[in-house]
Design a protein around this motif. Sequence first.
Motif, mmCIF file in Angstrom:
data_model
loop_
_atom_site.group_PDB
_atom_site.id
_atom_site.type_symbol
_atom_site.label_atom_id
_atom_site.label_comp_id
_atom_site.label_asym_id
_atom_site.label_seq_id
_atom_site.Cartn_x
_atom_site.Cartn_y
_atom_site.Cartn_z
ATOM 1 N N ALA A 175 -2.797 12.082 -9.283
ATOM 2 C CA ALA A 175 -2.688 10.620 -9.343
ATOM 3 C C ALA A 175 -1.520 10.164 -8.494
ATOM 4 C CB ALA A 175 -2.503 10.150 -10.788
ATOM 5 N N ILE A 176 -1.558 8.910 -8.073
ATOM 6 C CA ILE A 176 -0.398 8.245 -7.487
ATOM 7 C C ILE A 176 0.111 7.273 -8.545
ATOM 8 C CG2 ILE A 176 0.476 6.770 -5.654
ATOM 9 C CD1 ILE A 176 -1.858 7.715 -3.913
ATOM 10 N N PHE A 203 -2.499 -1.662 -3.368
ATOM 11 C CA PHE A 203 -2.221 -1.987 -4.776
ATOM 12 C C PHE A 203 -1.694 -3.415 -4.882
ATOM 13 C CE2 PHE A 203 1.868 -0.463 -3.203
ATOM 14 C CZ PHE A 203 2.760 -1.377 -3.733
ATOM 15 N N PHE A 235 -7.454 13.208 -6.059
ATOM 16 C CA PHE A 235 -8.064 13.454 -4.756
ATOM 17 C C PHE A 235 -7.403 14.656 -4.104
ATOM 18 C CE2 PHE A 235 -4.376 10.917 -3.790
ATOM 19 C CZ PHE A 235 -3.958 11.287 -2.522
ATOM 20 N N SER A 238 -0.987 3.444 -12.441
ATOM 21 C CA SER A 238 -1.672 4.510 -11.706
ATOM 22 C C SER A 238 -2.609 3.832 -10.717
ATOM 23 C CB SER A 238 -2.471 5.392 -12.666
ATOM 24 O OG SER A 238 -3.149 6.405 -11.950
ATOM 25 N N ILE A 239 -2.460 4.138 -9.426
ATOM 26 C CA ILE A 239 -3.196 3.391 -8.412
ATOM 27 C C ILE A 239 -4.246 4.237 -7.694
ATOM 28 C CG2 ILE A 239 -1.257 1.826 -8.065
ATOM 29 C CD1 ILE A 239 -0.862 3.247 -5.317
ATOM 30 N N SER A 240 -4.526 5.441 -8.201
ATOM 31 C CA SER A 240 -5.555 6.268 -7.567
ATOM 32 C C SER A 240 -6.154 7.209 -8.591
ATOM 33 C CB SER A 240 -4.967 7.065 -6.402
ATOM 34 O OG SER A 240 -4.248 8.192 -6.888
ATOM 35 N N GLU A 241 -7.356 7.659 -8.277
ATOM 36 C CA GLU A 241 -7.958 8.778 -9.000
ATOM 37 C C GLU A 241 -7.433 10.064 -8.363
ATOM 38 O OE1 GLU A 241 -9.811 8.276 -11.593
ATOM 39 O OE2 GLU A 241 -9.998 6.094 -11.388
ATOM 40 N N TYR A 279 -3.693 9.079 4.266
ATOM 41 C CA TYR A 279 -4.500 8.300 3.320
ATOM 42 C C TYR A 279 -3.752 7.005 2.995
ATOM 43 C CZ TYR A 279 -6.608 12.908 2.643
ATOM 44 O OH TYR A 279 -7.193 14.124 2.839
ATOM 45 N N ARG A 280 -4.546 5.981 2.687
ATOM 46 C CA ARG A 280 -3.955 4.685 2.338
ATOM 47 C C ARG A 280 -4.563 4.194 1.032
ATOM 48 N NH1 ARG A 280 -2.775 -0.779 5.769
ATOM 49 N NH2 ARG A 280 -3.074 -2.287 4.090
ATOM 50 N N PHE A 281 -3.678 3.706 0.115
ATOM 51 C CA PHE A 281 -4.102 3.175 -1.172
ATOM 52 C C PHE A 281 -3.438 1.804 -1.375
ATOM 53 C CE2 PHE A 281 -4.317 7.737 -1.331
ATOM 54 C CZ PHE A 281 -5.512 8.006 -1.984
ATOM 55 N N TYR A 335 0.844 -1.196 0.000
ATOM 56 C CA TYR A 335 0.000 0.000 0.000
ATOM 57 C C TYR A 335 0.880 1.247 0.000
ATOM 58 C CZ TYR A 335 0.840 0.270 5.093
ATOM 59 O OH TYR A 335 1.427 0.356 6.337
#
Length: 244
Positions: free
Chosen positions: A48-49, A93, A81, A76-79, A89-91, A34
């Motif tokens: 983006a990330i 993948f 934000f 790309s792992i996020s929209e 924040y946590r994303f 993540y």
Amino acid sequence: MFKNISAALGFGGAKVDTILDRNEVLQGGLVSGYVKVIGGKVDQSIEAIIIKLMTKVKQETGDNIEFMDHVLAQYSISEAFNAAAGVEYRFDFEFDLHPEAPITTLAVSNNQCVVWLDTELDIDYAIDASDKDVIHVLPLPAIANIMSKLIEDKDLKLVKSDMESGTISMPGFTNESGAYQEIEFRKSSIFSRGELELSFAIKGDTLYGLAEIDRALRGDTYKRFDISINASEAEIDDLVDYLI
């Protein structure tokens, strides 16, 4: 205003940290973890990330040799934000390691192959925050078995590994990343001469290979091969005999 300017210059802006579930990954295996983003001193819009799978590729210009950063794949792992100041924040993948990523865990002192993730925050009008995380790439069992038999049964010594710039092509496969790994063996006996350079490529359940064999007084020979990644011991023995 001062805080906004500082964030744009990279001071007090959002921070990014990638945490891998594990940093040892089998060729073609799952990369997961993540990305943690911590908002800076001011709110910032993150477009983006982006995670880039990176390696070093040898470039030869005349007598000069350089190792340049090379992108194997990009995710790309996020929209987009808004990263509020001070908020975490946590994303999550996961993705399959690109099949052309080099093996980095070979037991050789002159191992010039590295693989890492370069995580970037795409922030308008600001210096992107970034984080780098090394991945140790392990060989598939079939490849490890081939190399082991070359060393133990054919009296070869593993001497070097690097990523070359360019394309390798054979029936059923052409590499797409613009680079390929070259693994070099030499005869371990001081009374023998000869070199073997091997390049492997994975496509589905098939292992493709290109071998350049340099035999003293007989010049170079090229051999192409393909074998199942689940090949039997006997099939691997036959392949090793074919190569040497």
